[in-house]
Design a protein around this motif. Structure first.
Motif, PDB file in Angstrom:
ATOM      1  N   GLY A 134     -24.590  39.018 -39.588  1.00 44.72           N
ATOM      2  CA  GLY A 134     -23.268  39.622 -39.472  1.00 44.72           C
ATOM      3  C   GLY A 134     -22.242  38.628 -38.962  1.00 44.72           C
ATOM      4  O   GLY A 134     -22.523  37.879 -38.020  1.00 44.72           O
ATOM      5  N   MET A 135     -21.077  38.588 -39.584  1.00 44.56           N
ATOM      6  CA  MET A 135     -19.953  37.785 -39.121  1.00 44.56           C
ATOM      7  C   MET A 135     -18.878  38.732 -38.595  1.00 44.56           C
ATOM      8  O   MET A 135     -18.477  39.666 -39.293  1.00 44.56           O
ATOM      9  N   LEU A 136     -18.416  38.502 -37.376  1.00 41.81           N
ATOM     10  CA  LEU A 136     -17.422  39.403 -36.784  1.00 41.81           C
ATOM     11  C   LEU A 136     -16.500  38.632 -35.850  1.00 41.81           C
ATOM     12  O   LEU A 136     -16.947  38.041 -34.863  1.00 41.81           O
ATOM     13  N   HIS A 137     -15.218  38.654 -36.180  1.00 40.33           N
ATOM     14  CA  HIS A 137     -14.189  38.064 -35.328  1.00 40.33           C
ATOM     15  C   HIS A 137     -13.622  39.200 -34.480  1.00 40.33           C
ATOM     16  O   HIS A 137     -12.819  40.009 -34.950  1.00 40.33           O
ATOM     17  N   GLY A 138     -14.061  39.279 -33.234  1.00 39.03           N
ATOM     18  CA  GLY A 138     -13.644  40.391 -32.383  1.00 39.03           C
ATOM     19  C   GLY A 138     -14.185  40.227 -30.982  1.00 39.03           C
ATOM     20  O   GLY A 138     -14.711  39.174 -30.619  1.00 39.03           O
ATOM     21  N   SER A 139     -14.068  41.275 -30.179  1.00 37.76           N
ATOM     22  CA  SER A 139     -14.470  41.182 -28.774  1.00 37.76           C
ATOM     23  C   SER A 139     -15.115  42.474 -28.309  1.00 37.76           C
ATOM     24  O   SER A 139     -14.900  43.544 -28.880  1.00 37.76           O
ATOM     25  N   GLU A 140     -15.924  42.354 -27.258  1.00 38.29           N
ATOM     26  CA  GLU A 140     -16.525  43.529 -26.651  1.00 38.29           C
ATOM     27  C   GLU A 140     -15.428  44.430 -26.077  1.00 38.29           C
ATOM     28  O   GLU A 140     -14.394  43.951 -25.616  1.00 38.29           O
ATOM     29  N   PHE A 141     -15.701  45.709 -26.066  1.00 41.92           N
ATOM     30  CA  PHE A 141     -14.746  46.663 -25.500  1.00 41.92           C
ATOM     31  C   PHE A 141     -14.371  46.279 -24.069  1.00 41.92           C
ATOM     32  O   PHE A 141     -13.225  46.442 -23.638  1.00 41.92           O
ATOM     33  N   SER A 142     -15.337  45.735 -23.323  1.00 45.85           N
ATOM     34  CA  SER A 142     -15.126  45.457 -21.903  1.00 45.85           C
ATOM     35  C   SER A 142     -14.512  44.096 -21.624  1.00 45.85           C
ATOM     36  O   SER A 142     -14.166  43.786 -20.490  1.00 45.85           O
ATOM     37  N   ASP A 143     -14.351  43.249 -22.643  1.00 52.57           N
ATOM     38  CA  ASP A 143     -13.875  41.876 -22.442  1.00 52.57           C
ATOM     39  C   ASP A 143     -12.367  41.808 -22.655  1.00 52.57           C
ATOM     40  O   ASP A 143     -11.878  41.946 -23.769  1.00 52.57           O
ATOM     41  N   THR A 144     -11.636  41.585 -21.572  1.00 54.25           N
ATOM     42  CA  THR A 144     -10.171  41.512 -21.660  1.00 54.25           C
ATOM     43  C   THR A 144      -9.651  40.086 -21.468  1.00 54.25           C
ATOM     44  O   THR A 144      -8.472  39.879 -21.216  1.00 54.25           O
ATOM     45  N   THR A 145     -10.535  39.077 -21.580  1.00 54.22           N
ATOM     46  CA  THR A 145     -10.092  37.691 -21.449  1.00 54.22           C
ATOM     47  C   THR A 145      -9.189  37.282 -22.610  1.00 54.22           C
ATOM     48  O   THR A 145      -8.375  36.388 -22.476  1.00 54.22           O
ATOM     49  N   HIS A 146      -9.377  37.903 -23.762  1.00 49.10           N
ATOM     50  CA  HIS A 146      -8.492  37.749 -24.910  1.00 49.10           C
ATOM     51  C   HIS A 146      -7.990  39.140 -25.293  1.00 49.10           C
ATOM     52  O   HIS A 146      -8.510  40.143 -24.820  1.00 49.10           O
ATOM     53  N   ALA A 147      -7.008  39.175 -26.168  1.00 44.97           N
ATOM     54  CA  ALA A 147      -6.584  40.464 -26.710  1.00 44.97           C
ATOM     55  C   ALA A 147      -7.783  41.113 -27.397  1.00 44.97           C
ATOM     56  O   ALA A 147      -8.526  40.453 -28.124  1.00 44.97           O
ATOM     57  N   VAL A 148      -7.991  42.388 -27.149  1.00 45.21           N
ATOM     58  CA  VAL A 148      -9.169  43.085 -27.676  1.00 45.21           C
ATOM     59  C   VAL A 148      -8.902  43.514 -29.111  1.00 45.21           C
ATOM     60  O   VAL A 148      -8.141  44.448 -29.367  1.00 45.21           O
ATOM     61  N   TYR A 149      -9.525  42.812 -30.055  1.00 44.43           N
ATOM     62  CA  TYR A 149      -9.411  43.120 -31.473  1.00 44.43           C
ATOM     63  C   TYR A 149     -10.798  43.447 -32.024  1.00 44.43           C
ATOM     64  O   TYR A 149     -11.805  42.903 -31.568  1.00 44.43           O
ATOM     65  N   ALA A 150     -10.837  44.309 -33.046  1.00 49.28           N
ATOM     66  CA  ALA A 150     -12.089  44.709 -33.696  1.00 49.28           C
ATOM     67  C   ALA A 150     -13.193  44.898 -32.653  1.00 49.28           C
ATOM     68  O   ALA A 150     -14.246  44.262 -32.718  1.00 49.28           O
ATOM     69  N   PRO A 151     -12.990  45.779 -31.678  1.00 45.15           N
ATOM     70  CA  PRO A 151     -13.904  45.880 -30.543  1.00 45.15           C
ATOM     71  C   PRO A 151     -15.287  46.414 -30.916  1.00 45.15           C
ATOM     72  O   PRO A 151     -15.452  47.141 -31.902  1.00 45.15           O
ATOM     73  N   PHE A 152     -16.275  46.042 -30.109  1.00 43.07           N
ATOM     74  CA  PHE A 152     -17.655  46.452 -30.352  1.00 43.07           C
ATOM     75  C   PHE A 152     -18.408  46.486 -29.028  1.00 43.07           C
ATOM     76  O   PHE A 152     -17.926  45.981 -28.011  1.00 43.07           O
ATOM     77  N   THR A 153     -19.581  47.074 -29.047  1.00 44.95           N
ATOM     78  CA  THR A 153     -20.529  46.968 -27.937  1.00 44.95           C
ATOM     79  C   THR A 153     -21.788  46.275 -28.455  1.00 44.95           C
ATOM     80  O   THR A 153     -22.067  46.297 -29.674  1.00 44.95           O
ATOM     81  N   LYS A 154     -22.538  45.681 -27.563  1.00 40.54           N
ATOM     82  CA  LYS A 154     -23.792  45.042 -27.980  1.00 40.54           C
ATOM     83  C   LYS A 154     -24.725  46.062 -28.631  1.00 40.54           C
ATOM     84  O   LYS A 154     -25.415  45.744 -29.613  1.00 40.54           O
ATOM     85  N   GLU A 155     -24.742  47.262 -28.087  1.00 39.82           N
ATOM     86  CA  GLU A 155     -25.617  48.300 -28.634  1.00 39.82           C
ATOM     87  C   GLU A 155     -25.265  48.600 -30.094  1.00 39.82           C
ATOM     88  O   GLU A 155     -26.155  48.795 -30.940  1.00 39.82           O
ATOM     89  N   GLN A 156     -23.976  48.625 -30.401  1.00 40.94           N
ATOM     90  CA  GLN A 156     -23.551  48.876 -31.784  1.00 40.94           C
ATOM     91  C   GLN A 156     -24.031  47.771 -32.718  1.00 40.94           C
ATOM     92  O   GLN A 156     -24.448  48.041 -33.856  1.00 40.94           O
ATOM     93  N   LEU A 157     -23.963  46.536 -32.262  1.00 42.64           N
ATOM     94  CA  LEU A 157     -24.432  45.430 -33.094  1.00 42.64           C
ATOM     95  C   LEU A 157     -25.940  45.501 -33.299  1.00 42.64           C
ATOM     96  O   LEU A 157     -26.438  45.295 -34.419  1.00 42.64           O
ATOM     97  N   LEU A 158     -26.670  45.794 -32.248  1.00 43.81           N
ATOM     98  CA  LEU A 158     -28.129  45.857 -32.347  1.00 43.81           C
ATOM     99  C   LEU A 158     -28.578  46.983 -33.274  1.00 43.81           C
ATOM    100  O   LEU A 158     -29.618  46.868 -33.938  1.00 43.81           O
ATOM    101  N   GLU A 159     -27.801  48.039 -33.345  1.00 44.01           N
ATOM    102  CA  GLU A 159     -28.147  49.173 -34.218  1.00 44.01           C
ATOM    103  C   GLU A 159     -28.093  48.816 -35.697  1.00 44.01           C
ATOM    104  O   GLU A 159     -28.663  49.525 -36.533  1.00 44.01           O
TER     105      GLU A 159
END
Length: 404
Positions: free
Chosen positions: A163-188
């Motif tokens: 999987g290729m994904l340009h985005g950030s975890e829901f909890s990560d605010t170090t950058h602007a939160v785009y295309a957010p995800f959780t690790k659990e969603q990726l593992l699923e």
């Protein structure tokens, strides 16, 4: 089935303008200005030499939605070189170089697969091993909604799924939160590897299967410190090997000098010279913040008759002409109770503030002190207040300049 090998990179930001740098000699500025191209060339040269099965570029190839002509030309030429060596490239565009921007278009060769705005799959057959690579490009700059549900769940485990994904975890605010995800969603999704982009700090979010941010390939300002690069990945159904490959043409770093029990200027200058020399040996060309630590009552006398700017310029002069370059961007003085920061960019404003007396400060702050609702909550302005205001204003100015 045999293992496959690919390079995972993201956030090239080709032709980044490198704002916030002042006073550099022209040749040093040119070195920094072209560093994203130099870092990218390092990747292309390694790919041609070692011939991985393919390259993944996960968003923000260009620094801006207008995709500068120079950056596009250099990228197109690099793709042509890879085409000549039969190396496929799968790429996506991110929030900086989204598909809705305006740019002069270059045609990329047939070895390059540009992912569209809708989540799609690129299928490769590598020595009998089928590889499915999923991803999308940003249709516009701000993709706030989650895109994970558009990625299919892997069902055929004889296929390698990436999987290729340009985005950030829901909890990560170090950058602007785009295309957010959780690790659990990726593992699923049950993929064998997640190639991420957008966050410029290298990090491994999950070990097995790997969920990986390679970081950007070249630092662009002082907040992106340390060596940057990409991952050389060897992947099979049974194993994974990650090898980080440095690409930084210029490293941003912090260098510390212990000033305890220092009495003479030549002592301090020699200590600075030695510290910068060690940094040069370790990192090559660099832009550094020089932190003078443990300034006690003896060392503090060194700054009574010479300004911080004078020290900064003297240190810079001593480094001039030495290769690889080591540009001291900022000089920071630490005492037991105070932290001072200064750069050439703040000099004129700092000098102006130092000329203001208490009457001038009261005039500048009169809107605050004469406000009907708030004035009664504010104590009268004192000399100590003015010193604190000057210190805070200089810090904020320096911080803002580095951020822009």
């Amino acid at each position: 089935m045999s293992a496959i090998r690919f390079f995972h990179m993201a956030d090239l930001h080709l032709d980044s303008p490198f704002k916030g740098l002042f006073g550099l000699p022209e040749h040093n500025f040119k070195k920094i200005r072209t560093s994203t191209f130099e870092a990218f060339n390092t990747i292309i040269d390694k790919a041609i030499q070692e011939k991985p099965d393919f390259l993944l570029i996960v968003g923000d190839i260009y620094d801006g939605e207008n995709r500068s002509l120079q950056a596009q030309r250099r990228f197109q030429e690099a793709m042509e070189k890879l085409f000549q060596h039969n190396i496929p490239v799968i790429l996506s565009y991110g929030n900086h170089d989204h598909l809705n921007g305006s740019w002069t278009r270059f045609a990329l060769p047939s070895n390059v697969y540009e992912l569209p705005a809708e989540t799609s799959v690129v299928q490769l057959n590598i020595r009998g091993q089928q590889v499915n690579i999923y991803g999308f490009s940003y249709s516009e700059r701000h993709v706030k909604e989650s895109k994970i549900e558009s990625y299919p769940i892997a069902s055929d485990q004889h296929v390698l799924h990436i999987g290729m994904l340009h985005g950030s975890e829901f909890s990560d605010t170090t950058h602007a939160v785009y295309a957010p995800f959780t690790k659990e969603q990726l593992l699923e999704r049950h993929y064998h590897y997640w190639a991420l982009g957008h966050i410029h700090k290298r990090q491994l979010l999950h070990q097995n299967p790997p969920i990986v941010y390679p970081g950007n390939i070249q630092s662009r300002h002082r907040k992106e410190q340390g060596i940057k690069g990409f991952y050389d990945v060897t992947l099979s159904q049974a194993s994974i090997e990650l090898d980080f490959i440095p690409t930084s043409a210029v490293v941003y770093n912090t260098v510390e000098v212990d000033c305890k029990n220092m009495f003479h200027a030549n002592e301090l200058l020699k200590k600075c010279e030695e510290a910068l020399s060690l940094n040069r040996q370790a990192y090559g060309a660099s832009v550094v913040e020089l932190h003078l630590k443990n300034i006690d009552e003896h060392a503090s006398s060194l700054f009574e008759h010479a300004t911080v700017d004078a020290w900064l310029e003297t240190i810079r002069e001593a480094e001039e002409g030495i290769e690889p370059m080591c540009w001291v961007q900022k000089l920071v003085l630490h005492t037991s109770s105070t932290l001072y920061e200064h750069t050439a960019a703040t000099k004129s404003v700092a000098n102006l503030m130092e000329q203001w007396d208490i009457s001038a400060w009261k005039d500048i702050l009169k809107d605050l002190y004469q406000h009907a609702g708030g004035a009664r909550f504010i104590d009268p302005l004192t000399e100590q207040d003015i010193k604190a205001l000057m210190h805070n204003a200089q810090e904020l100015l320096a911080e803002e300049i580095q951020r822009t």
